[in-house]
Design an enzyme around this catalytic site. Sequence first.
Site, mmCIF file in Angstrom:
data_model
loop_
_atom_site.group_PDB
_atom_site.id
_atom_site.type_symbol
_atom_site.label_atom_id
_atom_site.label_comp_id
_atom_site.label_asym_id
_atom_site.label_seq_id
_atom_site.Cartn_x
_atom_site.Cartn_y
_atom_site.Cartn_z
ATOM 1 N N SER A 290 -8.622 -6.788 3.352
ATOM 2 C CA SER A 290 -7.593 -7.052 2.434
ATOM 3 C C SER A 290 -7.648 -8.492 1.815
ATOM 4 O O SER A 290 -8.749 -8.972 1.263
ATOM 5 C CB SER A 290 -5.995 -6.854 2.989
ATOM 6 N N HIS A 432 -3.642 1.548 3.318
ATOM 7 C CA HIS A 432 -4.064 0.211 3.630
ATOM 8 C C HIS A 432 -4.339 -0.086 4.871
ATOM 9 O O HIS A 432 -3.283 -0.606 5.683
ATOM 10 C CB HIS A 432 -3.162 -0.496 2.742
HETATM 11 C C1 GTR Z 1 -0.807 -7.811 -0.315
HETATM 12 C C2 GTR Z 1 -1.345 -8.609 -1.644
HETATM 13 C C3 GTR Z 1 -2.916 -7.730 -1.503
HETATM 14 C C4 GTR Z 1 -3.302 -7.826 -0.003
HETATM 15 C C5 GTR Z 1 -2.599 -7.439 0.924
HETATM 16 C C6 GTR Z 1 -2.972 -8.091 2.201
HETATM 17 O O1 GTR Z 1 0.392 -8.260 -0.259
HETATM 18 O O2 GTR Z 1 -0.779 -8.086 -2.784
HETATM 19 O O3 GTR Z 1 -3.552 -8.648 -2.766
HETATM 20 O O4 GTR Z 1 -4.481 -8.931 -0.028
HETATM 21 O O5 GTR Z 1 -1.176 -8.225 0.746
HETATM 22 O O6 GTR Z 1 -3.774 -8.948 2.539
HETATM 23 O O7 GTR Z 1 -2.666 -7.461 3.254
#
Ligand code: GTR
Length: 452
Positions: A290, A432
């Site tokens: 991420s 995610h």
């Molecule tokens: C979210 C963000 C993403 C990603 C994510 C993370 O809120 O929008 O770009 O980086 O966090 O790091 O878990």
Amino acid sequence: MFVSRYKQGALYAIFHILQDTINKILAMELKKMVGLLIGVLILNACNQGEFEPNYDESRVPDYTLPELLKTEDGNIITEFSQWRSTRRPELLKIFEKEMYGFFPDSEYKISFKENILADSFLNNRAILKEITAEVTTENGSEEFTILYVFPKDQHNVPVFAGLNFAGNHTVNSFPAISIPKVWVMNSEKRNITGNQASESSRGSSSSRWPISMIIENGYGVATTYYGEFDPDYDDGFKNGFHPLFATEKERNVHSPGSISVWAKGMSLIADYLYYDSIADPSSIIAIGHSRLGKTALWCGANDERFAAVISNNSGCGGAALSRRAYGETVGRINNVFPHWFCDRFKKYNQREHKLPIDQHMLLALIAPRPVYVASALEDQWADPRGEFLALKAALPVYELSSAAEINFPEQMPPADKPIFSKTGYHSRSGGHDITEYDWLMYIKWCNKWLSK
Ligand code: GTR
């Protein structure tokens, strides 16, 4: 009132020009107030066109990617040596100036204090160490802590190096792993309140770091809590390692954002792995999930000591093409996380088509070293297709760099069908996260591409 993406872009641009002008004309206090007032007024106007992420392929704007193999002077690159001597440095500079901010390059000294936490870790299969590193520049000194685990009785160990989100003690539940004293993000899931880490989060990220399986496969892991390099909130770059590399007075619109400083942090971990006698310096792998996947890519692009780079669900500002504006966009990421990139990057809010670079170029900067991009099917926010397409668009540089053909599919593969090409890719089913499945794929791929 609906304000189109491009009108919003124009408003943001006007906002920045006005703010710049005012900054130049007015004295400090007044400047802040007027800048703020104008900011509020214009952002208000922009917000009337509510941010609604696009998840519809048919609404992805038409776009043309900036050319990888054409220099700013219009010369066409036909050989990898030309790419290295001209185009690569040129692109790195553009990414620094327009997007991430400079990759810190001030002179520094680094020293390490090592402490063995367990010499018969994981049923005597591994050694667990904690290293306190001190970094000194002409501006002062800061410390960070590396958690390092490696297989016992093995030399030349290939090591995954990456940052973690909530403290080294969350990576594994071993009781002696120290808890960070610096700011951590509050989290219900991890039981963190008051921005202070405690025992309650010990081991809470262990599913993201399947250490036993990694050790079993002959790899080591070196990780540091990312907040030691820069706490993840917007404080005008006053804390973390920022002041070591640029004083407040020296800062400008191209100065490093948090991602650049986190990426520098990964480089400092590599300093330790170079110093350590167990790690194989030619097999250090940059990895991140991420926002830390964005970090791993930016680090790998700059620091060529990393033999391979892995981006897990890095999305916008990472492996996904910005021009697709699918899921998270440049405007949204800059609004919610104004400290991640350099100030200059805000100029491209809702104006991705004006960017002189796009993320296929970031991936190409890693060539000829292997790069792996992983998406997750349900992580549409990170635009899996945009990640695949960026990797595909980076191929011309990989092809120039390699005697053998890079075997990469035309079409995005179905879920859970990994591609172990030098430009590796998979889209995992699920959301995610970074899971044991992802790590297994990375290990198989590293076994293929790194000389162990
Ligand atoms: C979210 C963000 C993403 C990603 C994510 C993370 O809120 O929008 O770009 O980086 O966090 O790091 O878990």
